[in-house]
Write a protein that holds these residues in place. Structure first.
Motif, PDB file in Angstrom:
ATOM      1  N   LEU A   1       5.094   2.816   1.197  1.00  0.00           N
ATOM      2  CA  LEU A   1       5.662   1.550   0.744  1.00  0.00           C
ATOM      3  C   LEU A   1       4.743   0.367   1.033  1.00  0.00           C
ATOM      4  CD1 LEU A   1       9.440   1.989   1.631  1.00  0.00           C
ATOM      5  CD2 LEU A   1       8.312   2.213  -0.593  1.00  0.00           C
ATOM      6  N   GLN A   2       4.016   0.418   2.131  1.00  0.00           N
ATOM      7  CA  GLN A   2       3.098  -0.675   2.441  1.00  0.00           C
ATOM      8  C   GLN A   2       1.853  -0.665   1.545  1.00  0.00           C
ATOM      9  OE1 GLN A   2       3.049  -2.016   6.871  1.00  0.00           O
ATOM     10  NE2 GLN A   2       3.431   0.205   6.937  1.00  0.00           N
ATOM     11  N   LEU A   3       1.527   0.498   1.019  1.00  0.00           N
ATOM     12  CA  LEU A   3       0.377   0.617   0.115  1.00  0.00           C
ATOM     13  C   LEU A   3       0.770   0.450  -1.353  1.00  0.00           C
ATOM     14  CD1 LEU A   3      -1.463   3.656   1.742  1.00  0.00           C
ATOM     15  CD2 LEU A   3      -2.251   1.285   1.705  1.00  0.00           C
ATOM     16  N   GLU A   4       2.061   0.408  -1.619  1.00  0.00           N
ATOM     17  CA  GLU A   4       2.548   0.410  -3.004  1.00  0.00           C
ATOM     18  C   GLU A   4       1.885  -0.660  -3.863  1.00  0.00           C
ATOM     19  OE1 GLU A   4       6.754  -0.303  -5.474  1.00  0.00           O
ATOM     20  OE2 GLU A   4       6.746  -0.265  -3.287  1.00  0.00           O
ATOM     21  N   ARG A   5       1.924  -1.900  -3.432  1.00  0.00           N
ATOM     22  CA  ARG A   5       1.425  -2.974  -4.288  1.00  0.00           C
ATOM     23  C   ARG A   5      -0.095  -2.920  -4.434  1.00  0.00           C
ATOM     24  NH1 ARG A   5       2.371  -4.205  -8.511  1.00  0.00           N
ATOM     25  NH2 ARG A   5       4.525  -3.922  -7.820  1.00  0.00           N
ATOM     26  N   THR A   6      -0.821  -2.593  -3.379  1.00  0.00           N
ATOM     27  CA  THR A   6      -2.272  -2.496  -3.479  1.00  0.00           C
ATOM     28  C   THR A   6      -2.667  -1.436  -4.493  1.00  0.00           C
ATOM     29  OG1 THR A   6      -2.439  -3.117  -1.149  1.00  0.00           O
ATOM     30  CG2 THR A   6      -4.408  -2.219  -2.177  1.00  0.00           C
TER      31      THR A   6
ATOM     32  N   ALA B   1      -3.514   2.002  11.848  1.00  0.00           N
ATOM     33  CA  ALA B   1      -2.659   1.543  12.946  1.00  0.00           C
ATOM     34  C   ALA B   1      -1.453   0.766  12.420  1.00  0.00           C
ATOM     35  CB  ALA B   1      -3.470   0.676  13.903  1.00  0.00           C
ATOM     36  N   VAL B   2      -1.639   0.024  11.335  1.00  0.00           N
ATOM     37  CA  VAL B   2      -0.546  -0.735  10.730  1.00  0.00           C
ATOM     38  C   VAL B   2       0.346   0.177   9.900  1.00  0.00           C
ATOM     39  CG1 VAL B   2       0.028  -2.577   9.106  1.00  0.00           C
ATOM     40  CG2 VAL B   2      -1.867  -2.872  10.714  1.00  0.00           C
ATOM     41  N   LEU B   3      -0.291   1.098   9.155  1.00  0.00           N
ATOM     42  CA  LEU B   3       0.441   1.957   8.229  1.00  0.00           C
ATOM     43  C   LEU B   3       1.225   3.058   8.924  1.00  0.00           C
ATOM     44  CD1 LEU B   3      -2.355   2.310   5.535  1.00  0.00           C
ATOM     45  CD2 LEU B   3      -0.227   1.024   5.293  1.00  0.00           C
ATOM     46  N   GLY B   4       0.717   3.539  10.046  1.00  0.00           N
ATOM     47  CA  GLY B   4       1.398   4.611  10.768  1.00  0.00           C
ATOM     48  C   GLY B   4       1.040   6.014  10.296  1.00  0.00           C
TER      49      GLY B   4
ATOM     50  N   ARG C   1     -11.217  -2.551   0.693  1.00  0.00           N
ATOM     51  CA  ARG C   1     -11.088  -3.218   1.994  1.00  0.00           C
ATOM     52  C   ARG C   1     -10.542  -4.642   1.829  1.00  0.00           C
ATOM     53  NH1 ARG C   1     -13.079  -0.805   6.305  1.00  0.00           N
ATOM     54  NH2 ARG C   1     -13.139  -2.793   7.422  1.00  0.00           N
ATOM     55  N   VAL C   2     -11.041  -5.356   0.836  1.00  0.00           N
ATOM     56  CA  VAL C   2     -10.550  -6.718   0.593  1.00  0.00           C
ATOM     57  C   VAL C   2      -9.072  -6.689   0.220  1.00  0.00           C
ATOM     58  CG1 VAL C   2     -10.718  -8.697  -0.957  1.00  0.00           C
ATOM     59  CG2 VAL C   2     -12.799  -7.648  -0.053  1.00  0.00           C
ATOM     60  N   ALA C   3      -8.706  -5.773  -0.672  1.00  0.00           N
ATOM     61  CA  ALA C   3      -7.321  -5.692  -1.132  1.00  0.00           C
ATOM     62  C   ALA C   3      -6.368  -5.342   0.005  1.00  0.00           C
ATOM     63  CB  ALA C   3      -7.213  -4.653  -2.248  1.00  0.00           C
ATOM     64  N   LEU C   4      -6.758  -4.408   0.853  1.00  0.00           N
ATOM     65  CA  LEU C   4      -5.897  -4.003   1.972  1.00  0.00           C
ATOM     66  C   LEU C   4      -5.776  -5.114   3.008  1.00  0.00           C
ATOM     67  CD1 LEU C   4      -7.120  -0.318   2.409  1.00  0.00           C
ATOM     68  CD2 LEU C   4      -4.812  -1.047   1.723  1.00  0.00           C
ATOM     69  N   ALA C   5      -6.878  -5.781   3.284  1.00  0.00           N
ATOM     70  CA  ALA C   5      -6.852  -6.842   4.293  1.00  0.00           C
ATOM     71  C   ALA C   5      -5.946  -7.992   3.869  1.00  0.00           C
ATOM     72  CB  ALA C   5      -8.271  -7.359   4.546  1.00  0.00           C
ATOM     73  N   GLU C   6      -5.991  -8.369   2.595  1.00  0.00           N
ATOM     74  CA  GLU C   6      -5.170  -9.499   2.163  1.00  0.00           C
ATOM     75  C   GLU C   6      -3.711  -9.118   1.996  1.00  0.00           C
ATOM     76  OE1 GLU C   6      -6.823 -10.926  -1.494  1.00  0.00           O
ATOM     77  OE2 GLU C   6      -6.016  -9.291  -2.707  1.00  0.00           O
ATOM     78  N   ASP C   7      -3.414  -7.834   1.813  1.00  0.00           N
ATOM     79  CA  ASP C   7      -2.034  -7.423   1.563  1.00  0.00           C
ATOM     80  C   ASP C   7      -1.308  -6.995   2.843  1.00  0.00           C
ATOM     81  OD1 ASP C   7      -0.131  -7.352  -0.416  1.00  0.00           O
ATOM     82  OD2 ASP C   7      -0.432  -5.244  -0.897  1.00  0.00           O
ATOM     83  N   LEU C   8      -1.989  -6.227   3.699  1.00  0.00           N
ATOM     84  CA  LEU C   8      -1.299  -5.652   4.859  1.00  0.00           C
ATOM     85  C   LEU C   8      -1.065  -6.649   5.983  1.00  0.00           C
ATOM     86  CD1 LEU C   8      -2.940  -2.118   5.218  1.00  0.00           C
ATOM     87  CD2 LEU C   8      -0.673  -2.691   4.333  1.00  0.00           C
ATOM     88  N   ALA C   9      -2.093  -7.444   6.310  1.00  0.00           N
ATOM     89  CA  ALA C   9      -2.007  -8.359   7.459  1.00  0.00           C
ATOM     90  C   ALA C   9      -1.524  -7.594   8.694  1.00  0.00           C
ATOM     91  CB  ALA C   9      -1.113  -9.544   7.127  1.00  0.00           C
ATOM     92  N   ASP C  10      -0.367  -7.999   9.271  1.00  0.00           N
ATOM     93  CA  ASP C  10       0.165  -7.299  10.451  1.00  0.00           C
ATOM     94  C   ASP C  10       1.213  -6.266  10.082  1.00  0.00           C
ATOM     95  OD1 ASP C  10      -1.406  -8.748  12.282  1.00  0.00           O
ATOM     96  OD2 ASP C  10       0.008 -10.414  12.238  1.00  0.00           O
TER      97      ASP C  10
END
Length: 323
Positions: A129-134, A94-97, A38-47
């Motif tokens: 692609l949005q999850l790639e770095r996490t 909702a952000v990832l789709g 949860r911490v990793a996703l929150a700091e990486d995804l944002a909007d």
């Protein structure tokens, strides 16, 4: 590193040393990585990823191949699973789709070669692609710790006398919030974890000796307060070692802090004649070039803080295959 082998997901990795409860729980409860996810996703995804959302069609799906760029030892697969499960929750979805699934080609502890596909992410291309770095941050860091641990284990195994295994052990020198990931990676690399936190085992160190009136008084105070705990006592010289080993009830383990190889050999001899059931551990300033000489003295383990605080990430990349 030596030929391929897989470290079983059973804790501890060596029956001579105590069970490290938090690590053991992870095998039956992967959700223990959820808070980290949860911490990793929150700091990486944002909007959301501005670049991906602008360039990748909303309805495009694909596969993301997790491909190793160099040889090593795999770790962090369960943390990646926790990331994907957490990413499917409404606030992130909702952000990832859409949700992304993982199919695994190899398990934690597997020796891997450059070019191996260790897993495949499947789902909306935007989400992958949005999850790639996490995902890669978890996988590369954990695999780097496992790989460095395996290198130390191999260096020790090459020098130890037949029939006397020497364990490579970690420390609490971990990054905040990543202790579970890093200590589990040590086990996947063939190492044996020290205590997970300050209360599951006792360790009498130099500052406790200073504050507690001497090594014997400090040890006796710990033993009186916590008779049920495994206890390790740090000593700085052979005189301290002999004093500790001659106690009616010595500790389970003694850490030889910054001993030379010659003094370590002498310590092993003192242990053999005084308290053969006590385990000895070498620690302080060990390197890959010197650890074999220490292991060959007959100690039971070597402690290496660098396993967690200085291991470089293993190079693993994500290759997207759109369809």
């Amino acid at each position: 590193m030596t030929a391929s082998k897989t470290i079983p997901a059973v804790f501890p990795a060596d029956p001579r040393f105590p069970f490290t409860a938090p690590l053991g729980k992870l095998d039956c409860d992967p959700s223990l990585f959820t808070a980290l996810a949860r911490v990793a996703l929150a700091e990486d995804l944002a909007d959301g990823d501005a670049t991906t959302l602008a360039t990748v069609p909303k309805n495009e799906t694909g596969r993301g191949l997790l491909v190793t760029r160099q040889a090593g030892v795999l770790s962090g697969i369960d943390a990646v699973r926790a990331v994907l499960v957490t990413a499917a929750e409404p606030e992130f979805r909702a952000v990832l789709g859409g949700a992304v699934s993982l199919s695994v080609s190899l398990d934690n502890g597997a020796r891997i070669a450059a070019g191996d596909v260790v897993g495949v992410l499947t789902g909306p291309a935007r989400a992958i692609l949005q999850l790639e770095r996490t995902v890669l941050n978890m996988l590369c860091h954990a695999s780097g710790v496992a790989t460095r641990t395996a290198t130390w284990v191999d260096a020790v195994d090459a020098e130890v006398p037949d029939g006397h295994p020497v364990a490579v052990r970690d420390s609490r020198k971990t990054l905040p919030g990543l202790r579970m990931l890093e200590k589990r990676a040590v086990v996947h690399g063939g190492g044996v974890p020290h205590r997970f936190n300050l209360s599951d085992q006792a360790m009498v160190k130099d500052n406790h000796v200073t504050a507690g009136g001497g090594v014997v008084d400090a040890y006796r105070a710990v033993r009186a307060a916590h008779p049920e705990l495994w206890c390790e006592v740090e000593v700085d010289n052979l005189a301290q070692l002999r004093t500790v080993l001659e106690l009616k009830k010595p500790p389970q383990q003694v850490l030889l802090d910054n001993f030379s190889v010659t003094d370590t050999e002498a310590a092993v001899a003192v242990r053999a004649e005084t308290a053969p059931g006590v385990l000895l551990e070498s620690s302080g300033g060990l390197t890959l070039e010197t650890v074999g000489a220490y292991a060959a003295t007959g100690v039971d383990s070597v402690a290496v803080g660098a396993l967690t605080h200085s291991s470089p990430a293993l190079d693993i990349g994500l290759d997207l295959v759109a369809h």
